[in-house]
Design a protein around this motif. Structure first.
Motif, PDB file in Angstrom:
ATOM      1  N   GLU A  67      61.477  70.607  34.835  1.00 35.94           N
ATOM      2  CA  GLU A  67      61.747  69.486  35.746  1.00 35.94           C
ATOM      3  C   GLU A  67      61.924  68.214  34.932  1.00 35.94           C
ATOM      4  O   GLU A  67      61.595  68.167  33.745  1.00 35.94           O
ATOM      5  N   PHE A  68      62.484  67.205  35.587  1.00 33.50           N
ATOM      6  CA  PHE A  68      62.714  65.929  34.906  1.00 33.50           C
ATOM      7  C   PHE A  68      61.802  64.866  35.482  1.00 33.50           C
ATOM      8  O   PHE A  68      61.576  64.806  36.685  1.00 33.50           O
ATOM      9  N   VAL A  69      61.258  64.030  34.606  1.00 32.47           N
ATOM     10  CA  VAL A  69      60.433  62.895  35.031  1.00 32.47           C
ATOM     11  C   VAL A  69      61.074  61.651  34.424  1.00 32.47           C
ATOM     12  O   VAL A  69      61.118  61.494  33.206  1.00 32.47           O
ATOM     13  N   GLY A  70      61.626  60.797  35.287  1.00 34.43           N
ATOM     14  CA  GLY A  70      62.257  59.567  34.796  1.00 34.43           C
ATOM     15  C   GLY A  70      63.353  59.826  33.783  1.00 34.43           C
ATOM     16  O   GLY A  70      63.494  59.103  32.795  1.00 34.43           O
ATOM     17  N   GLY A  71      64.143  60.886  34.018  1.00 36.59           N
ATOM     18  CA  GLY A  71      65.272  61.177  33.137  1.00 36.59           C
ATOM     19  C   GLY A  71      64.924  61.987  31.891  1.00 36.59           C
ATOM     20  O   GLY A  71      65.799  62.360  31.126  1.00 36.59           O
ATOM     21  N   LEU A  72      63.631  62.264  31.689  1.00 36.45           N
ATOM     22  CA  LEU A  72      63.217  63.052  30.515  1.00 36.45           C
ATOM     23  C   LEU A  72      62.756  64.438  30.967  1.00 36.45           C
ATOM     24  O   LEU A  72      62.041  64.568  31.959  1.00 36.45           O
ATOM     25  N   ARG A  73      63.153  65.456  30.211  1.00 37.14           N
ATOM     26  CA  ARG A  73      62.790  66.829  30.570  1.00 37.14           C
ATOM     27  C   ARG A  73      61.321  67.076  30.247  1.00 37.14           C
ATOM     28  O   ARG A  73      60.868  66.837  29.128  1.00 37.14           O
ATOM     29  N   LYS A  74      60.572  67.542  31.248  1.00 40.58           N
ATOM     30  CA  LYS A  74      59.177  67.902  31.032  1.00 40.58           C
ATOM     31  C   LYS A  74      59.156  69.089  30.064  1.00 40.58           C
ATOM     32  O   LYS A  74      59.810  70.099  30.304  1.00 40.58           O
ATOM     33  N   THR A  75      58.444  68.947  28.949  1.00 46.31           N
ATOM     34  CA  THR A  75      58.566  69.913  27.851  1.00 46.31           C
ATOM     35  C   THR A  75      57.212  70.469  27.421  1.00 46.31           C
ATOM     36  O   THR A  75      56.341  69.725  26.985  1.00 46.31           O
ATOM     37  N   ASN A  76      57.052  71.801  27.546  1.00 47.45           N
ATOM     38  CA  ASN A  76      55.887  72.464  26.953  1.00 47.45           C
ATOM     39  C   ASN A  76      56.410  73.332  25.792  1.00 47.45           C
ATOM     40  O   ASN A  76      57.605  73.305  25.488  1.00 47.45           O
ATOM     41  N   GLU A  77      55.532  74.092  25.153  1.00 50.70           N
ATOM     42  CA  GLU A  77      55.964  74.882  23.987  1.00 50.70           C
ATOM     43  C   GLU A  77      57.073  75.882  24.344  1.00 50.70           C
ATOM     44  O   GLU A  77      58.006  76.084  23.577  1.00 50.70           O
ATOM     45  N   ALA A  78      56.982  76.509  25.539  1.00 45.17           N
ATOM     46  CA  ALA A  78      57.992  77.496  25.949  1.00 45.17           C
ATOM     47  C   ALA A  78      59.360  76.824  26.124  1.00 45.17           C
ATOM     48  O   ALA A  78      60.393  77.350  25.689  1.00 45.17           O
ATOM     49  N   VAL A  79      59.343  75.650  26.760  1.00 47.12           N
ATOM     50  CA  VAL A  79      60.599  74.896  26.954  1.00 47.12           C
ATOM     51  C   VAL A  79      61.125  74.434  25.588  1.00 47.12           C
ATOM     52  O   VAL A  79      62.320  74.489  25.307  1.00 47.12           O
ATOM     53  N   LEU A  80      60.208  74.004  24.729  1.00 48.18           N
ATOM     54  CA  LEU A  80      60.576  73.501  23.404  1.00 48.18           C
ATOM     55  C   LEU A  80      61.252  74.584  22.558  1.00 48.18           C
ATOM     56  O   LEU A  80      62.204  74.296  21.818  1.00 48.18           O
ATOM     57  N   ASP A  81      60.782  75.828  22.680  1.00 51.80           N
ATOM     58  CA  ASP A  81      61.432  76.941  21.966  1.00 51.80           C
ATOM     59  C   ASP A  81      62.913  77.032  22.349  1.00 51.80           C
ATOM     60  O   ASP A  81      63.784  77.210  21.504  1.00 51.80           O
ATOM     61  N   VAL A  82      63.162  76.887  23.653  1.00 52.12           N
ATOM     62  CA  VAL A  82      64.544  76.977  24.153  1.00 52.12           C
ATOM     63  C   VAL A  82      65.344  75.746  23.732  1.00 52.12           C
ATOM     64  O   VAL A  82      66.494  75.853  23.306  1.00 52.12           O
ATOM     65  N   VAL A  83      64.719  74.570  23.835  1.00 51.98           N
ATOM     66  CA  VAL A  83      65.383  73.323  23.420  1.00 51.98           C
ATOM     67  C   VAL A  83      65.849  73.443  21.968  1.00 51.98           C
ATOM     68  O   VAL A  83      67.009  73.161  21.638  1.00 51.98           O
ATOM     69  N   GLU A  84      64.942  73.911  21.094  1.00 51.01           N
ATOM     70  CA  GLU A  84      65.288  73.998  19.677  1.00 51.01           C
ATOM     71  C   GLU A  84      66.367  75.062  19.448  1.00 51.01           C
ATOM     72  O   GLU A  84      67.318  74.844  18.685  1.00 51.01           O
ATOM     73  N   MET A  85      66.238  76.188  20.122  1.00 52.40           N
ATOM     74  CA  MET A  85      67.220  77.268  19.963  1.00 52.40           C
ATOM     75  C   MET A  85      68.620  76.800  20.386  1.00 52.40           C
ATOM     76  O   MET A  85      69.602  77.011  19.665  1.00 52.40           O
ATOM     77  N   VAL A  86      68.705  76.146  21.530  1.00 47.83           N
ATOM     78  CA  VAL A  86      70.013  75.729  22.065  1.00 47.83           C
ATOM     79  C   VAL A  86      70.584  74.550  21.272  1.00 47.83           C
ATOM     80  O   VAL A  86      71.755  74.571  20.876  1.00 47.83           O
ATOM     81  N   LEU A  87      69.756  73.534  21.022  1.00 41.66           N
ATOM     82  CA  LEU A  87      70.261  72.341  20.326  1.00 41.66           C
ATOM     83  C   LEU A  87      70.585  72.630  18.864  1.00 41.66           C
ATOM     84  O   LEU A  87      71.693  72.380  18.396  1.00 41.66           O
TER      85      LEU A  87
END
Length: 262
Positions: A58-78
């Motif tokens: 989910e997004f809070v004030g335009g920023l993606r709420k990020t936990n370790e699981a989300v971060l794994d995907v963020v790093e993989m995709v980016l």
């Protein structure tokens, strides 16, 4: 960092959709000795991958709420998919590019954002190792940077691409940053029709956010552009990347898009 270099911020989905002529323009600039330093995002591709993997976000004030699981995907995709796609497209045009993320060589140092309790592992940039970027530029390559940062104890942080680009521009000491989007600039409704504002000041922007003239996804773009106007950065230009030879035209001083001035 001398004037033969500028920082360009672009969304991953925007860059993937840009016509060949855009990349030909990048090559022309590189051939002439003006090296773009590219910082890219990738929000839509991250959302698509998270959805495929069944990870809620989910997004809070335009920023993606990020936990370790989300971060794994963020790093993989980016750092993986999008970074390499951009490097490939640049190289197909005959230009030279080298992709890296803020993790490589401790390029981007980060600390948790002020509202980390709400958004999790999202970072603010405290330092950029400009010597790495300068070294890549000196070798004649365009640096293509994915906005993942490193903090204390090796903790990774998801960094908003606009924020990262502003920090890179500021630490490199470039005078101008170009934000390539899919809109022609900052629009304002005048006499019932939408027009592009050729230039605005930081105060104008704050007033337009207050009045609702600037809204939605444009708010983080312009706020980040405003954050970039620090150090030696004098102006940020928001342009539509599908305009022919848009980068060359901006650098030649043509009035295109919206210039945000101190």
């Amino acid at each position: 960092m001398n004037g033969s270099c500028f920082v360009m911020k672009c969304g991953g989905s925007t860059l993937a959709a840009l016509p060949e002529v855009f990349f030909a323009d990048l090559k022309k600039l590189q051939d002439e000795g003006t090296i773009p330093v590219i910082v890219h995002g990738g929000g839509p591709a991250i959302s698509t991958t998270l959805e495929k993997l069944g990870i809620e976000t989910e997004f809070v004030g335009g920023l993606r709420k990020t936990n370790e699981a989300v971060l794994d995907v963020v790093e993989m995709v980016l750092s993986g998919q999008i970074n390499k796609e951009i490097v490939r497209k640049i190289q197909q045009s005959g230009a030279k590019a080298l992709g890296l993320s803020g993790v490589d060589g401790h390029l981007i140092h980060a600390v948790p954002v002020a509202n980390a309790a709400e958004v999790g592992l999202v970072g603010d940039v405290t330092d950029v190792n400009a010597a790495i970027v300068q070294g890549i530029v000196d070798m004649g390559y365009m640096p293509v940077i994915a906005p993942v940062g490193l903090g204390e104890g090796g903790q990774r942080y998801n960094i908003n691409a606009d924020t990262a680009a502003g920090a890179v521009a500021s630490h490199l000491g470039v005078e101008r940053m170009i934000v390539v989007t899919d809109v022609p600039g900052i629009m304002k409704t005048v006499d019932g029709e939408k027009r592009v504002l050729p230039q605005v000041t930081v105060n104008d922007i704050n007033e337009m956010i207050g009045s609702g003239d600037i809204y939605g996804g444009m708010i983080p773009k312009v706020k980040a552009a405003v954050q970039c106007i620090q150090g030696k950065v004098q102006e940020v230009v928001i342009v539509n990347g599908s305009e022919p030879n848009v980068l060359s035209r901006v650098l030649a001083g043509e009035a295109i898009g919206t210039r945000i001035l101190r």
